[in-house]
Scaffold this active site. Structure first.
Site, PDB file in Angstrom:
ATOM      1  N   ARG A  91     -21.759 -73.529  36.127  1.00 57.16           N
ATOM      2  CA  ARG A  91     -21.221 -73.096  34.844  1.00 57.16           C
ATOM      3  C   ARG A  91     -20.785 -74.297  34.022  1.00 57.16           C
ATOM      4  NH1 ARG A  91     -24.059 -69.754  35.647  1.00 57.16           N
ATOM      5  NH2 ARG A  91     -23.696 -67.631  36.293  1.00 57.16           N
ATOM      6  N   CYS A  92     -20.766 -74.105  32.718  1.00 58.76           N
ATOM      7  CA  CYS A  92     -20.393 -75.135  31.759  1.00 58.76           C
ATOM      8  C   CYS A  92     -19.088 -75.811  32.197  1.00 58.76           C
ATOM      9  CB  CYS A  92     -20.216 -74.481  30.388  1.00 58.76           C
ATOM     10  SG  CYS A  92     -19.857 -75.623  29.061  1.00 58.76           S
ATOM     11  N   PRO A  93     -19.041 -77.127  32.217  1.00 64.51           N
ATOM     12  CA  PRO A  93     -19.983 -78.094  31.662  1.00 64.51           C
ATOM     13  C   PRO A  93     -20.947 -78.693  32.694  1.00 64.51           C
ATOM     14  CG  PRO A  93     -17.967 -79.244  32.132  1.00 64.51           C
ATOM     15  CD  PRO A  93     -17.764 -77.782  32.549  1.00 64.51           C
TER      16      PRO A  93
END
Length: 81
Positions: free
Chosen positions: A18-20
């Site tokens: 998941r981001c980042p």
């Protein structure tokens, strides 16, 4: 018609991240590539639909193709410098 995704120089599987994290991994991978080489990115984080094109624009790499209609998403970039 040739499938651009079929023969990249490098492949990065960022599924489950998941981001980042996906963009951080792309940056690290691209840093170790030669100019002109291609990278296939496979991801399932919806944020990559914004982050990968943004990364390519900001870092001046070419986003050659993307498929974001269904999971997993696929992006093909070419290192420009």
């Amino acid at each position: 018609m040739t499938d651009l995704f079929s023969s990249p120089d490098h492949t990065l599987d960022a599924q489950g991240l998941r981001c980042p994290e996906p963009v951080m991994m792309v940056r690290k991978t691209v840093r170790n590539m030669q100019t002109g080489e291609t990278l296939l990115i496979i991801a399932d984080d919806p944020a990559t639909t914004r982050d990968i094109p943004g990364f390519c624009t900001f870092m001046e790499h070419e986003l050659m193709a993307k498929e974001t209609d269904s999971l997993p998403y696929r992006y093909l970039l070419r290192k420009k410098h």
